[in-house]
Design a protein around this motif. Structure first.
Motif, PDB file in Angstrom:
ATOM      1  N   ARG A   1       0.648  -1.013   0.033  1.00  0.00           N
ATOM      2  CA  ARG A   1       0.173   0.208  -0.020  1.00  0.00           C
ATOM      3  C   ARG A   1       0.983   1.233   0.030  1.00  0.00           C
ATOM      4  O   ARG A   1       0.551   2.242  -0.540  1.00  0.00           O
ATOM      5  CB  ARG A   1      -0.996  -0.033   1.297  1.00  0.00           C
ATOM      6  CG  ARG A   1      -2.040  -0.975   0.954  1.00  0.00           C
ATOM      7  CD  ARG A   1      -3.025  -0.885   0.056  1.00  0.00           C
ATOM      8  NE  ARG A   1      -3.606   0.759   0.097  1.00  0.00           N
ATOM      9  CZ  ARG A   1      -4.482   1.283   0.791  1.00  0.00           C
ATOM     10  NH1 ARG A   1      -5.376   0.362   1.739  1.00  0.00           N
ATOM     11  NH2 ARG A   1      -4.877   2.368   0.863  1.00  0.00           N
TER      12      ARG A   1
ATOM     13  N   TYR B   1      -2.814   2.491 -13.706  1.00  0.00           N
ATOM     14  CA  TYR B   1      -2.642   4.140 -13.723  1.00  0.00           C
ATOM     15  C   TYR B   1      -2.126   4.844 -12.775  1.00  0.00           C
ATOM     16  O   TYR B   1      -1.696   4.038 -11.559  1.00  0.00           O
ATOM     17  CB  TYR B   1      -4.216   4.439 -13.582  1.00  0.00           C
ATOM     18  CG  TYR B   1      -5.308   4.256 -14.587  1.00  0.00           C
ATOM     19  CD1 TYR B   1      -5.792   2.847 -14.681  1.00  0.00           C
ATOM     20  CD2 TYR B   1      -5.344   5.232 -15.594  1.00  0.00           C
ATOM     21  CE1 TYR B   1      -6.732   2.650 -15.703  1.00  0.00           C
ATOM     22  CE2 TYR B   1      -6.239   4.947 -16.701  1.00  0.00           C
ATOM     23  CZ  TYR B   1      -6.903   3.829 -16.845  1.00  0.00           C
ATOM     24  OH  TYR B   1      -7.622   3.399 -17.594  1.00  0.00           O
TER      25      TYR B   1
ATOM     26  N   GLN C   1      -1.877   8.286 -10.494  1.00  0.00           N
ATOM     27  CA  GLN C   1      -2.886   9.423 -10.282  1.00  0.00           C
ATOM     28  C   GLN C   1      -1.923  10.547  -9.807  1.00  0.00           C
ATOM     29  O   GLN C   1      -1.298  10.274  -8.616  1.00  0.00           O
ATOM     30  CB  GLN C   1      -3.881   8.960  -9.167  1.00  0.00           C
ATOM     31  CG  GLN C   1      -4.823  10.273  -8.869  1.00  0.00           C
ATOM     32  CD  GLN C   1      -5.897   9.623  -7.895  1.00  0.00           C
ATOM     33  OE1 GLN C   1      -5.614   8.902  -7.276  1.00  0.00           O
ATOM     34  NE2 GLN C   1      -6.830  10.698  -7.769  1.00  0.00           N
TER      35      GLN C   1
ATOM     36  N   GLY D   1      -5.579  14.035 -12.989  1.00  0.00           N
ATOM     37  CA  GLY D   1      -6.298  12.755 -13.035  1.00  0.00           C
ATOM     38  C   GLY D   1      -5.519  11.564 -13.089  1.00  0.00           C
ATOM     39  O   GLY D   1      -4.355  11.474 -12.566  1.00  0.00           O
ATOM     40  N   LEU D   2      -6.056  10.645 -13.657  1.00  0.00           N
ATOM     41  CA  LEU D   2      -5.623   9.129 -13.664  1.00  0.00           C
ATOM     42  C   LEU D   2      -5.067   9.204 -15.258  1.00  0.00           C
ATOM     43  O   LEU D   2      -5.703   9.397 -16.118  1.00  0.00           O
ATOM     44  CB  LEU D   2      -6.433   8.237 -13.556  1.00  0.00           C
ATOM     45  CG  LEU D   2      -6.790   7.732 -11.868  1.00  0.00           C
ATOM     46  CD1 LEU D   2      -7.754   8.766 -11.419  1.00  0.00           C
ATOM     47  CD2 LEU D   2      -7.286   6.324 -11.923  1.00  0.00           C
TER      48      LEU D   2
ATOM     49  N   LEU E   1       0.844   7.910  -6.930  1.00  0.00           N
ATOM     50  CA  LEU E   1      -0.107   7.071  -6.361  1.00  0.00           C
ATOM     51  C   LEU E   1      -0.702   6.160  -7.645  1.00  0.00           C
ATOM     52  O   LEU E   1      -1.119   6.518  -8.701  1.00  0.00           O
ATOM     53  CB  LEU E   1      -1.471   7.770  -5.643  1.00  0.00           C
ATOM     54  CG  LEU E   1      -2.590   6.747  -5.344  1.00  0.00           C
ATOM     55  CD1 LEU E   1      -2.133   6.034  -4.290  1.00  0.00           C
ATOM     56  CD2 LEU E   1      -3.658   7.894  -4.801  1.00  0.00           C
TER      57      LEU E   1
ATOM     58  N   PHE F   1      -2.757   2.690  -9.199  1.00  0.00           N
ATOM     59  CA  PHE F   1      -3.895   2.161  -9.398  1.00  0.00           C
ATOM     60  C   PHE F   1      -4.019   1.005 -10.496  1.00  0.00           C
ATOM     61  O   PHE F   1      -3.555   1.242 -11.371  1.00  0.00           O
ATOM     62  CB  PHE F   1      -5.059   2.869  -9.278  1.00  0.00           C
ATOM     63  CG  PHE F   1      -5.413   3.706  -8.170  1.00  0.00           C
ATOM     64  CD1 PHE F   1      -5.194   4.938  -8.259  1.00  0.00           C
ATOM     65  CD2 PHE F   1      -5.990   3.092  -6.958  1.00  0.00           C
ATOM     66  CE1 PHE F   1      -5.533   5.704  -7.253  1.00  0.00           C
ATOM     67  CE2 PHE F   1      -6.231   4.063  -5.936  1.00  0.00           C
ATOM     68  CZ  PHE F   1      -5.958   5.451  -6.220  1.00  0.00           C
TER      69      PHE F   1
ATOM     70  N   GLY G   1     -12.351  -1.719 -20.534  1.00  0.00           N
ATOM     71  CA  GLY G   1     -12.940  -1.125 -19.539  1.00  0.00           C
ATOM     72  C   GLY G   1     -14.257  -0.564 -19.949  1.00  0.00           C
ATOM     73  O   GLY G   1     -15.065   0.255 -18.873  1.00  0.00           O
TER      74      GLY G   1
ATOM     75  N   GLY H   1     -16.876  -0.710 -17.127  1.00  0.00           N
ATOM     76  CA  GLY H   1     -16.377  -0.086 -15.929  1.00  0.00           C
ATOM     77  C   GLY H   1     -15.523  -0.841 -15.446  1.00  0.00           C
ATOM     78  O   GLY H   1     -15.100  -2.119 -15.409  1.00  0.00           O
ATOM     79  N   TYR H   2     -14.474  -0.179 -14.487  1.00  0.00           N
ATOM     80  CA  TYR H   2     -13.409  -0.776 -13.907  1.00  0.00           C
ATOM     81  C   TYR H   2     -13.627  -1.195 -12.534  1.00  0.00           C
ATOM     82  O   TYR H   2     -14.399  -0.455 -11.766  1.00  0.00           O
ATOM     83  CB  TYR H   2     -12.075   0.166 -13.800  1.00  0.00           C
ATOM     84  CG  TYR H   2     -11.442   0.250 -15.002  1.00  0.00           C
ATOM     85  CD1 TYR H   2     -11.245   1.412 -15.770  1.00  0.00           C
ATOM     86  CD2 TYR H   2     -10.597  -0.713 -15.483  1.00  0.00           C
ATOM     87  CE1 TYR H   2     -10.601   1.653 -16.789  1.00  0.00           C
ATOM     88  CE2 TYR H   2      -9.682  -0.831 -16.726  1.00  0.00           C
ATOM     89  CZ  TYR H   2      -9.828   0.557 -17.353  1.00  0.00           C
ATOM     90  OH  TYR H   2      -9.135   0.597 -18.403  1.00  0.00           O
TER      91      TYR H   2
ATOM     92  N   PHE I   1     -11.300  -1.274  -9.267  1.00  0.00           N
ATOM     93  CA  PHE I   1     -10.117  -0.715  -8.876  1.00  0.00           C
ATOM     94  C   PHE I   1      -9.292  -1.288  -7.601  1.00  0.00           C
ATOM     95  O   PHE I   1     -10.225  -1.488  -6.830  1.00  0.00           O
ATOM     96  CB  PHE I   1      -9.983   0.774  -8.862  1.00  0.00           C
ATOM     97  CG  PHE I   1     -10.083   1.609  -9.912  1.00  0.00           C
ATOM     98  CD1 PHE I   1     -11.119   1.907 -10.483  1.00  0.00           C
ATOM     99  CD2 PHE I   1      -8.635   2.045 -10.380  1.00  0.00           C
ATOM    100  CE1 PHE I   1     -11.148   2.688 -11.741  1.00  0.00           C
ATOM    101  CE2 PHE I   1      -8.688   3.111 -11.519  1.00  0.00           C
ATOM    102  CZ  PHE I   1      -9.735   3.117 -12.429  1.00  0.00           C
ATOM    103  N   GLY I   2      -7.991  -1.195  -7.432  1.00  0.00           N
ATOM    104  CA  GLY I   2      -7.394  -1.913  -6.161  1.00  0.00           C
ATOM    105  C   GLY I   2      -7.408  -0.390  -5.378  1.00  0.00           C
ATOM    106  O   GLY I   2      -7.854   0.626  -5.590  1.00  0.00           O
ATOM    107  N   SER I   3      -6.996  -0.716  -4.243  1.00  0.00           N
ATOM    108  CA  SER I   3      -6.912   0.373  -3.103  1.00  0.00           C
ATOM    109  C   SER I   3      -5.732   1.163  -3.395  1.00  0.00           C
ATOM    110  O   SER I   3      -5.829   2.344  -2.784  1.00  0.00           O
ATOM    111  CB  SER I   3      -6.722  -0.156  -1.681  1.00  0.00           C
ATOM    112  OG  SER I   3      -8.033  -1.060  -1.476  1.00  0.00           O
TER     113      SER I   3
ATOM    114  N   TYR J   1     -17.181   7.690 -11.309  1.00  0.00           N
ATOM    115  CA  TYR J   1     -16.519   6.997 -10.193  1.00  0.00           C
ATOM    116  C   TYR J   1     -16.519   8.010  -9.006  1.00  0.00           C
ATOM    117  O   TYR J   1     -16.432   9.093  -9.081  1.00  0.00           O
ATOM    118  CB  TYR J   1     -14.966   6.567 -10.470  1.00  0.00           C
ATOM    119  CG  TYR J   1     -15.025   5.724 -11.783  1.00  0.00           C
ATOM    120  CD1 TYR J   1     -15.321   6.031 -13.238  1.00  0.00           C
ATOM    121  CD2 TYR J   1     -14.685   4.503 -11.312  1.00  0.00           C
ATOM    122  CE1 TYR J   1     -14.923   5.080 -13.978  1.00  0.00           C
ATOM    123  CE2 TYR J   1     -14.657   3.194 -12.127  1.00  0.00           C
ATOM    124  CZ  TYR J   1     -14.741   3.701 -13.901  1.00  0.00           C
ATOM    125  OH  TYR J   1     -14.689   2.584 -14.583  1.00  0.00           O
TER     126      TYR J   1
ATOM    127  N   GLY K   1      -9.406   3.008  -3.868  1.00  0.00           N
ATOM    128  CA  GLY K   1      -9.106   3.120  -5.386  1.00  0.00           C
ATOM    129  C   GLY K   1     -10.856   3.815  -5.617  1.00  0.00           C
ATOM    130  O   GLY K   1     -11.611   3.993  -5.014  1.00  0.00           O
TER     131      GLY K   1
ATOM    132  N   GLY L   1     -11.484  12.849 -15.830  1.00  0.00           N
ATOM    133  CA  GLY L   1     -11.295  14.048 -15.375  1.00  0.00           C
ATOM    134  C   GLY L   1     -10.593  13.964 -14.284  1.00  0.00           C
ATOM    135  O   GLY L   1     -10.002  13.157 -13.815  1.00  0.00           O
TER     136      GLY L   1
END
Lengths: 114, 112
Positions: free
Chosen positions: A9, A35, A37, A42-43, A88, A90, A99, A102-103, A105-107, B35, B42, B103
């Motif tokens: 983490r 990804y 961030q 953004g990502l 960060l 992901f 996708g 929709g995805y 995501f991990g934490s 999201y 996440g 975004g």
């Protein structure tokens, strides 16, 4: 529970020391993606994988490698980390191509390179 | 080029409605998403809408799409403190290669 698990983490490392961030999903998803961030940006996609042994570059692949030897795992490798890779990260997976549906995501993994 | 823009912050009182706005540039986008990201977690998919739809409702969430203006909004009815989070709009651009574009996120703060 359906999930994407990333480890570690949190990670603080030094410039040039190779590291791997692991990602595993238990949903039998074919599509996986990494990804990063960053504030104000953004990502941004680093790499993605359509299936086992099929990977391709995203928007910001420089300095990263990935592999997909098994469907569930998609590790991110930094061969020689640099401070501009402090971010960060992901991992995400999807039951649909690219996708679309929709995805999940991990934490996240917060990486600091000093 | 492709871009998705959102305002950075929104503050509302508990019980009011929240409206988070997003504009995108790729008119060929076929899917648009919202999201939610809570602290230390996440992103979690809230909902998505196809580009041939104008509206989608899911319990307290209403998504409105104005394709002519390339404008997407997320309305949260009866906003609760648990709705405090960062909300990301995203599009799946289909011009050229398929590309998911996020975004920069809107931070929603709900005041008790």
């Amino acid at each position: 529970e359906a999930q994407v698990t990333q480890n570690p983490r949190y990670l603080i490392t030094v410039t040039g020391k190779k590291l791997t961030v692991t990602c595993s999903q238990n949903m039998n998803h074919e599509y996986m993606s990494w990804y990063r961030q960053d504030p104000g940006l953004g990502l941004r996609q680093i790499y993605y994988s359509m299936n086992v042994e099929v990977t391709d570059k995203g928007d910001v692949p420089e300095g990263y490698k990935v592999s997909r030897k098994e469907k569930r795992n998609f590790p991110l490798i930094l061969e020689s980390p640099s401070p501009n890779q402090t971010s960060l990260y992901f991992c995400a997976s999807s039951w649909t191509d690219r996708g679309r549906g929709g995805y999940t995501f991990g934490s996240g993994t917060r990486l600091t390179v000093v | 080029g492709e871009d998705v823009e959102q305002s950075l912050f929104l503050s509302v009182r508990e019980g009011d409605s929240s409206v988070i706005n997003c504009t995108y540039t790729d008119s060929s986008s076929t899917y648009l998403y919202w999201y939610k990201q809570e602290p230390g977690a996440g992103l979690q998919l809230l909902t998505y809408i196809f580009s041939n739809m104008d509206m989608k409702q899911d319990q307290r969430l209403t998504v409105l799409l104005n394709k002519k203006d390339k404008h997407l909004s997320l309305r949260i009815a009866d906003t609760q403190t648990g709705d405090s989070a960062i909300y990301f709009c995203a599009e799946l651009s289909t011009s050229g290669t398929y590309k998911y574009i996020f975004g920069t996120g809107t931070r929603l703060k709900v005041l008790a």
